[in-house]
Scaffold this active site. Structure first.
Site, short mmCIF file in Angstrom:
data_model
loop_
_atom_site.label_atom_id
_atom_site.label_comp_id
_atom_site.label_asym_id
_atom_site.label_seq_id
_atom_site.Cartn_x
_atom_site.Cartn_y
_atom_site.Cartn_z
N ASP A 51 4.45 -9.22 -8.53
CA ASP A 51 5.18 -7.96 -8.42
C ASP A 51 4.14 -6.92 -8.01
OD1 ASP A 51 6.33 -5.47 -8.84
OD2 ASP A 51 7.16 -5.96 -10.81
N GLY A 59 -12.02 -17.05 -6.52
CA GLY A 59 -11.87 -18.44 -6.08
C GLY A 59 -10.49 -19.00 -6.38
N TYR A 75 1.20 -5.56 -23.09
CA TYR A 75 2.36 -5.73 -22.23
C TYR A 75 2.15 -5.06 -20.88
CZ TYR A 75 6.89 -5.54 -20.16
OH TYR A 75 7.91 -5.67 -19.26
N LYS A 77 6.81 -8.43 -17.14
CA LYS A 77 7.09 -9.82 -17.47
C LYS A 77 6.52 -10.74 -16.40
CE LYS A 77 8.47 -10.57 -21.42
NZ LYS A 77 7.80 -11.55 -22.26
P1 13P Z 1 7.49 3.22 -17.84
O1 13P Z 1 8.64 4.05 -17.33
O2 13P Z 1 6.55 3.99 -18.71
O3 13P Z 1 6.80 2.46 -16.76
O4 13P Z 1 8.07 2.07 -18.79
C1 13P Z 1 9.29 1.50 -18.56
C2 13P Z 1 9.19 0.28 -17.80
O5 13P Z 1 9.85 0.13 -16.80
C3 13P Z 1 8.30 -0.79 -18.32
O6 13P Z 1 7.84 -1.61 -17.30
P1 13P Z 2 9.14 -6.60 -14.14
O1 13P Z 2 8.25 -7.50 -14.94
O2 13P Z 2 10.13 -7.35 -13.32
O3 13P Z 2 8.34 -5.64 -13.33
O4 13P Z 2 10.03 -5.76 -15.17
C1 13P Z 2 9.37 -4.91 -16.00
C2 13P Z 2 10.24 -4.19 -16.96
O5 13P Z 2 9.73 -3.70 -17.92
C3 13P Z 2 11.67 -4.07 -16.71
O6 13P Z 2 12.29 -3.23 -17.66
MG MG Z 3 8.23 -4.57 -11.73
MG MG Z 4 9.78 -8.74 -11.83
#
Ligand code: 13P
Ligand code: 13P
Ligand code: MG
Ligand code: MG
Length: 365
Positions: A13, A105, A229, A232
């Protein structure tokens, strides 16, 4: 000439559009341009660029084997180029999965997810690449078990003499940084004890008992790399099909049940995994529910003939409907477990800060 071929699926991502819901076409175009240049120079046999939600997916075939430095570098450079485009457009979380500064690598441990396998291409070689968004690699445990060990899912385990012996599962223990190999059907109950704990034990590969590779999954956990975190892991999975391996329909069948997985909003919730066609892989409700797409290819001397959009089929409508019902039900729990993930996982997010702030207010009772 040997028809030994490697398929590498490397994903990251590098910026969402809008928020984390989808991807901007400029990123796909940039990735295609990069890989086209490499193809022209003869570094690959073929490639296909796609996306699931906000994740950019590079599907490449080549003759260099797994863990090849040049292929990983190509993917890394492609993600860096796309990150620049994402920054220019101020896309959300530009460079999200680029966790380290320097290529070492391999892309493993740097943020991107990787699934790779090398094999001798058969007379006909149908393969399916599954790609998911808003979930983690443990999401493949249940469907992989059903495909390769459950006779109620896979008729071939009972009917086909070439599958009757069963399959071998390689399982990664993410916390212990170690792996174990378990053989089914003999050790099915042992296997289930581990893989039922999807946050810790993940199926990384499945083999036929003659050693032939059948499936390979990405098992990178971003939180394990970053120590906190950071989004994901949104995993990928490659499965070979037919002629001594599960049929295409047996491989897709587990996804008719939208099982609960970790992920969804802020990577901190349980929700159903919804199988969708490519054009519906845009998780928007509460940043979800989690999605999975299935791209089918016929390999032809390494060329990726396809993809066929395998969940673009009304027979998966009921699974989507069920997933929406489960999503409603889970959402009604708001911030309560088991919709919200357990404390062990929340340790990566708010909990430590909150504990610190309120520490002095805890009194002996
Ligand atoms: P932020 O808006 O602080 O990025 O957190 C919300 C979110 O989307 C987590 O990835
Ligand atoms: P992604 O891992 O797909 O960027 O999603 C992050 C997230 O916090 C969605 O709420
Ligand atoms: Mg994302
Ligand atoms: Mg994603």
């Amino acid at each position: 000439m040997s028809d030994r071929i490697t398929i590498s699926v490397i994903k990251a991502d590098v910026g969402g559009y809008v928020g984390h819901s989808s991807i901007h076409s400029d990123l796909l175009e940039t990735a295609k341009e990069k890989l086209s240049n490499a193809l022209e120079k003869g570094h690959m046999v073929d490639f296909h660029v796609t996306r699931c939600g906000d994740d950019l997916e590079l599907i490449m075939t080549h003759k260099h084997g797994t863990d090849n430095e040049d292929i990983h570098k190509l993917a890394w450079d492609t993600f860096l180029a796309c990150t620049e485009v994402a920054k220019d457009l101020k896309l959300y979380g530009a460079g999200q999965d680029i966790l380290k500064d320097a290529f070492t690598g391999t892309v493993k441990g740097l943020g991107p997810g990787v699934a790779e396998m090398e094999f001798e291409e058969r007379k006909s070689e149908p393969i399916i690449v599954f790609m998911a968004d808003k979930t983690s690699p443990g999401a493949w445990n249940l469907p992989l078990y059903r495909m390769f060990a459950d006779p109620f899912n896979t008729a071939g385990l009972v009917i086909d003499p070439t599958m009757h012996e069963g399959f071998v599962f390689e399982v990664l223990d993410v916390h212990g940084h170690r792996k174990i190999t378990l053989s089914c059907p003999e050790e099915a109950y042992d296997l289930l004890m581990f893989i039922g704990a999807m946050g810790r034990f993940m199926i990384r590969a499945v083999y036929r008992k003659d050693g032939e590779i059948a499936a390979a999954a990405s098992t990178q956990k971003l939180s394990e790399i970053a120590g906190r975190y950071v989004g994901k892991d949104d995993p990928v999975l490659i499965v070979r099909s037919q002629s001594g391996l599960p049929a295409v329909g047996e491989i897709l069948e587990p996804f008719a049940f939208p099982h609960l997985v970790e992920g969804w909003m802020r990577g901190s919730h349980h929700g159903p995994l919804m199988p969708v066609p490519f054009y519906e892989a845009n998780p928007s409700r509460f940043d979800g529910p989690p999605r999975v797409i299935a791209a089918g290819f016929q390999l032809c001397h390494g060329k990726l003939i396809g993809p066929r959009d395998l969940f673009d089929d009304p027979s998966f409508d009921e699974a989507r409907k069920k997933a929406n019902e489960i999503a409603n039900y889970m959402r009604h729990h708001g911030p309560f477990e088991p919709h919200r993930l357990g404390l062990d996982v929340m340790e990566y997010t708010t909990m430590p800060q909150l504990m610190k702030k309120l520490e002095s207010r805890f009194k002996p009772e």
